[in-house]
Design an enzyme around this catalytic site. Structure first.
Site, short mmCIF file in Angstrom:
data_model
loop_
_atom_site.label_atom_id
_atom_site.label_comp_id
_atom_site.label_asym_id
_atom_site.label_seq_id
_atom_site.Cartn_x
_atom_site.Cartn_y
_atom_site.Cartn_z
CB SER A 176 2.09 -54.69 113.06
OG SER A 176 1.77 -54.93 114.41
CG HIS A 204 3.16 -55.35 108.78
ND1 HIS A 204 2.33 -54.37 108.30
CD2 HIS A 204 2.52 -55.90 109.84
CE1 HIS A 204 1.25 -54.31 109.05
NE2 HIS A 204 1.34 -55.23 109.99
CE LYS A 236 -2.07 -55.89 107.94
NZ LYS A 236 -2.07 -56.80 109.07
C1 LIG Z 1 -2.85 -57.25 110.07
C2 LIG Z 1 -2.14 -58.31 110.83
C3 LIG Z 1 -2.77 -59.53 111.12
C4 LIG Z 1 -4.22 -59.76 110.85
O1 LIG Z 1 -4.47 -59.93 109.50
P1 LIG Z 1 -5.92 -59.63 108.93
O2 LIG Z 1 -5.96 -60.30 107.62
O3 LIG Z 1 -6.06 -58.15 108.86
O4 LIG Z 1 -6.89 -60.23 109.93
C5 LIG Z 1 -2.02 -60.51 111.73
N1 LIG Z 1 -0.73 -60.31 112.07
C6 LIG Z 1 -0.11 -59.14 111.84
C7 LIG Z 1 1.31 -58.97 112.24
C8 LIG Z 1 -0.80 -58.11 111.22
O5 LIG Z 1 -0.21 -56.94 111.02
#
Ligand SMILES: *Cc1c(COP(=O)(O)O)cnc(C)c1O
Length: 394
Positions: A176, A204, A236
């Protein structure tokens, strides 16, 4: 009692104070704050779906059909036809028998890890994994072992030392904060040799990489026998909110029985599930968006190379400009903001000490001209000496 104000002051002095900016209006490449419009390069809305008119319309229609609140947990009376259909569509998208919705990715990771790894088990994680994976292992009661970033040989070595008990290996698919891809095929080989669970968090990757945007595992040609646990998020590239875990029927049924972050929480609104179903359809049809996004990434990387600034190797929309010290990253972020460009400084402990960065993210909703504007602004701040702290990256 801890002296909170002293702790806060000390945090501020170290350039690690976090503060929120208040956004007026929808998320997009243009974001409005304090009456001023900024060009944003820091959201995870990689395909521009967060404020897509069809997604917004589906949310409205979902509200008409289901009202605002879900009223209860999934296992009581909160699990609607909309949630159920979304789960089936997600399973179909990632080509696995079942998928289970969670309220957030953070909760999905906590829930899965507590079920698969308990006291006596060992969890092996990449050092650069997302906080929710690390926290999941800590809360599970298993022993957490962190291996060097993307180093499957180091993982292998650490596994040799392991004696008995259940083993879970967990990695981000696309990291990330760095934008690089995990060596998932190698990790799958290691996992197979040690009869270990392998879990990939593709927050991602889904919607962005792989054929049809089906993510890191599809790109590497890996299926459920090699990677039994796939976690994805919906906030995302998918543009809405929430998360899911996909895998075998047995895995999903076990999570329904045992995952506390699934059982003891209110189901997300059904209207949100309806919006996400439309977003997922647009994401699946999004090959043109992905092609445009890839060309923007190339354009940006070529531009940055011409400026003589250093970017780590990433061909995903996550393009971190590593600065070094936290306050230097903050200064650079502020200088860009003065020029109407919004990019937040990412500082420790989110990233290792000495690697504070501007986490630049591109979106299919950006135009080439907007990427050029970013490059011009980076050139200006560099000329003004603000970006000189930029350090070489191996
Ligand atoms: C954003 C993210 C999460 C958390 O997801 P949310 O739905 O925002 O709680 C978990 N793992 C990774 C790699 C992320 O980038």
């Amino acid at each position: 009692m801890k002296d909170l104000s002293a702790t806060l002051r000390e945090r501020q002095a170290r350039g690690l104070y976090r503060s929120r900016r208040v956004v007026d209006g929808p998320q997009g490449v243009k974001v409005c704050m304090d009456g001023r419009e900024f060009l944003s390069f820091c959201s995870n809305d990689y395909l521009g779906l967060a404020n897509h008119p069809e997604v917004v319309a589906a949310f409205h229609a979902g509200l008409e059909a289901y009202g605002a609140g879900s009223g209860a947990a999934h296992l009581i009376s909160g699990h609607t036809r909309a949630h159920h259909a979304l789960e089936e569509e997600l399973a179909d998208f990632v080509q696995r028998p079942r998928a289970l919705l969670f309220s957030t990715g953070y909760m999905a990771n906590l829930g899965v890890m507590a079920v698969l790894a308990q006291r006596g088990a060992r969890v092996f994680e990449d050092r650069s994994n997302h906080a929710s994976l690390l926290d999941g292992a800590r809360l599970s009661g298993a022993r957490l072992v962190r291996y060097h970033h993307n180093d499957s040989a180091d993982l292998s070595r650490r596994l040799q030392a392991t004696s008995t008990g259940e083993i879970l290996i967990a990695t981000d698919g696309v990291f990330s904060m760095d934008g690089d891809l995990a060596p998932v095929a190698e990790l799958a080989d290691v996992a197979a040799r040690h009869a270990a669970w392998l879990m990939v968090d593709d927050a991602h990757g889904l919607g962005v990489v792989g054929p049809g945007g089906r993510g890191t595992l599809a790109q590497a040609g890996l299926d459920m026998t090699q990677v039994p646990v796939l976690m994805g998020t919906l906030g995302k590239a998918c543009g809405t909110f929430g998360a899911f875990v996909a895998g075998s029927d047995e895995l999903i049924e076990t999570l329904i029985q045992e995952a506390r972050t699934y059982i003891y929480t209110t189901a997300p609104p059904a209207a949100l599930a309806q919006a996400t179903r439309t977003a997922l359809r647009l994401l699946r049809e999004g090959d043109e968006l992905r092609a445009h996004l890839r060309s923007l990434v190339q354009r940006f990387r070529q531009g940055v190379a011409q400026l003589g600034l250093n970017l780590p190797g990433s061909d995903t929309p996550i393009q971190p400009l590593i600065i070094g010290e936290a306050d230097a990253a903050l200064r650079l972020s502020a200088a860009l903001r003065e020029r109407g460009i919004l990019i937040s400084a990412i500082r420790p402990p989110t990233v290792p000490a000495g690697t504070a960065r501007l986490r630049i993210t591109l979106s299919a909703a950006h135009t080439e001209a907007q990427v050029d504007r970013l490059l011009d602004a980076l050139d200006e701040v560099r000329a003004a000496g603000v970006a000189q702290a930029s350090v070489p990256v191996e």
